[in-house]
Design a protein around this motif. Structure first.
Motif, short mmCIF file in Angstrom:
data_model
loop_
_atom_site.label_atom_id
_atom_site.label_comp_id
_atom_site.label_asym_id
_atom_site.label_seq_id
_atom_site.Cartn_x
_atom_site.Cartn_y
_atom_site.Cartn_z
N PRO A 1 0.80 -1.38 0.03
CA PRO A 1 0.11 -0.02 0.05
C PRO A 1 0.83 1.33 -0.15
O PRO A 1 1.80 1.12 0.32
CB PRO A 1 -0.85 -0.22 1.56
N GLY A 2 0.52 2.38 -0.52
CA GLY A 2 0.88 3.49 -0.28
C GLY A 2 1.93 3.91 -1.48
O GLY A 2 2.47 5.13 -1.42
N THR A 3 2.03 3.18 -2.32
CA THR A 3 3.19 3.25 -3.27
C THR A 3 2.54 4.00 -4.56
O THR A 3 3.09 4.40 -5.66
CB THR A 3 3.67 2.06 -3.92
N HIS A 4 1.22 3.89 -4.85
CA HIS A 4 0.55 4.51 -6.12
C HIS A 4 1.28 3.87 -7.33
O HIS A 4 1.40 4.56 -8.24
CB HIS A 4 0.57 5.86 -6.14
N GLY A 5 1.32 2.48 -7.45
CA GLY A 5 1.84 1.67 -8.49
C GLY A 5 0.88 0.74 -8.87
O GLY A 5 0.22 0.11 -8.17
N TRP A 6 1.39 0.32 -10.12
CA TRP A 6 0.50 -0.82 -10.87
C TRP A 6 1.70 -1.67 -11.68
O TRP A 6 2.59 -1.03 -12.25
CB TRP A 6 -0.53 -0.54 -11.75
N TYR A 7 1.34 -2.96 -11.43
CA TYR A 7 2.32 -3.98 -12.31
C TYR A 7 1.45 -4.04 -13.63
O TYR A 7 0.28 -4.60 -13.34
CB TYR A 7 2.72 -5.13 -11.62
N VAL A 8 1.66 -4.20 -14.74
CA VAL A 8 1.02 -4.24 -15.97
C VAL A 8 1.48 -5.22 -16.55
O VAL A 8 2.59 -5.32 -17.20
CB VAL A 8 0.97 -2.85 -16.69
N GLN A 9 0.98 -6.52 -16.79
CA GLN A 9 1.42 -7.60 -17.40
C GLN A 9 0.74 -7.52 -18.94
O GLN A 9 -0.32 -7.46 -19.19
CB GLN A 9 0.95 -8.85 -16.66
N ALA A 10 1.59 -7.87 -19.89
CA ALA A 10 1.41 -7.78 -21.34
C ALA A 10 1.39 -9.40 -21.46
O ALA A 10 2.42 -9.80 -21.50
CB ALA A 10 2.16 -6.66 -22.20
N SER A 11 0.40 -9.69 -22.51
CA SER A 11 0.51 -11.08 -22.75
C SER A 11 -0.49 -11.14 -24.10
O SER A 11 -1.32 -10.58 -24.56
CB SER A 11 -0.16 -12.05 -21.81
N ILE A 12 -0.05 -12.32 -24.79
CA ILE A 12 -0.83 -12.67 -25.98
C ILE A 12 -1.31 -13.90 -25.89
O ILE A 12 -0.35 -15.09 -25.67
CB ILE A 12 -0.08 -12.36 -27.23
N GLN A 13 -2.48 -14.41 -25.82
CA GLN A 13 -2.87 -15.82 -25.70
C GLN A 13 -2.30 -16.32 -24.55
O GLN A 13 -2.02 -17.48 -24.54
CB GLN A 13 -2.91 -16.63 -26.75
N ASN A 14 -2.22 -15.84 -23.27
CA ASN A 14 -1.75 -16.05 -22.04
C ASN A 14 -0.20 -16.27 -21.98
O ASN A 14 0.44 -17.01 -21.29
CB ASN A 14 -2.36 -17.53 -21.65
N LYS A 15 0.43 -15.98 -23.07
CA LYS A 15 1.89 -16.12 -23.06
C LYS A 15 2.39 -14.63 -22.85
O LYS A 15 2.14 -13.58 -23.56
CB LYS A 15 2.42 -16.36 -24.79
N ARG A 16 3.30 -14.55 -21.84
CA ARG A 16 3.88 -13.24 -21.57
C ARG A 16 4.83 -12.75 -22.76
O ARG A 16 5.53 -13.31 -22.90
CB ARG A 16 4.56 -13.20 -20.19
#
Length: 325
Positions: free
Chosen positions: A79-94
């Motif tokens: 909490p408190g970091t104001h951040g997001w991890y954004v995972q990019a994938s194509i058909q469940n492949k990162r």
């Protein structure tokens, strides 16, 4: 007789439904980088964050077409970091990831990113780290514990393991190392005190100032292990004014980045394994270097995930050394 057949069919359908539900659950568990949080939805990130992330993916797509077709899933870091991890994938492949943060003045920024199948928050690495501590994910959860993904600027991605009536444990998400609890507890207290209302930080007009961008190809640098090849320790650090030109025009020369006492936040010292230029605004086709540009430096990639970080961030925290002075 007919009723018996109908009853059997009903039972078979229920069994199939349960089986498929379990299989889908296991699939989601293996793919979701923070395995103990809810499935990603757009509610986990404000619209401004999604719009910003899509713009960064478009920029990355100018050098790697996979980003243009990728699905982006958002996982809050806190909490408190104001951040997001954004995972990019194509058909469940990162195909890559991004860390998007909010600065103290309410601006969105791309704190770091990675390209390829490696995930910054990887369940397999987490499992190995827990095994070294003689723990298992299932037993931790069954005992009422919780494991969450956290992030501490400038570059510390970590797991926080909380168990009833026990001190929390902190694990480096990039390499699985156990982190000093007192340092992380202090960081979390400071983040909580400094944390303002997220709605106040993410103002609608923030996005109107964002310029479209594009990226160069990734330029690779020699791979090595700075903990084994120690000649760099005898060299003088490169002057900040020379680093960008050195990276761009001496790609065969191996470099080490070390943040000294702040290496905890980087998992360093680390090899410089590549770089990539981000261009913003109007692009001069005859001379791209004349456009506004930001250089991202790739760190690691041998025993840990390769992480691209802006050169400006690294300037403030550490020094670059030539491997063979």
């Amino acid at each position: 007789m007919k009723s018996d057949v109908a009853l059997k069919q009903s039972r078979i359908q229920k069994c199939i439904y349960v089986f498929l539900s379990v299989m889908l659950g296991f699939a989601a568990f293996s793919f979701w980088p923070t395995a103990y949080a809810a499935a990603p939805t757009s509610n986990l990130a404000p619209a401004a964050v999604e719009q910003y992330a899509e713009q960064q993916a478009q920029a990355l797509g100018t050098s790697n077409i996979d980003w243009l077709a990728a699905r982006l899933d958002y996982y809050p870091l806190g909490p408190g970091t104001h951040g997001w991890y954004v995972q990019a994938s194509i058909q469940n492949k990162r195909i890559g990831y991004m860390i998007i943060s909010v600065t103290s003045d309410g601006q969105l920024t791309l704190t770091e990113y990675g390209q390829g199948e490696q995930a910054l928050y990887d369940n397999e690495l987490l499992g190995q780290a827990l095994e070294r501590l003689h723990l298992k994910q299932t037993t931790v959860l069954a005992a009422g514990g919780e494991i969450t993904a956290r992030y501490a600027p400038p570059l510390l991605a970590y797991w926080k393991l909380e168990r009833p009536n026990q001190e929390a444990l902190y694990l480096d998400a990039a390499n699985g190392d156990l982190l000093p609890a007192n340092t992380l507890q202090r960081l979390e207290r400071d983040a909580h005190v400094q944390s303002g209302g997220l709605a106040e930080l993410l103002k609608p007009q923030v996005m109107s100032t964002v310029k479209p961008g594009r990226t160069s190809t990734v330029h690779k640098h020699p791979a090595f292990d700075p903990s084994i090849q120690l000649a760099w320790l005898t060299s003088e650090p490169l002057q900040p004014a020379h680093i960008q030109r050195w990276l761009q025009y001496n790609q065969r020369e191996a470099l080490v980045f070390s943040a000294g006492e702040r290496n905890l936040f980087y998992g360093g010292p680390l090899p410089v394994s590549g770089h990539q230029l981000w261009h913003t605004g109007d692009i001069n086709a005859m001379d791209p270097e004349e456009s506004d540009s930001v250089l991202y430096v790739a760190l690691g990639g041998i025993y840990s995930v390769q992480r691209f970080v802006s050169l400006h961030t690294l300037w403030n925290d550490g020094h670059f050394y030539i491997l063979n002075p």
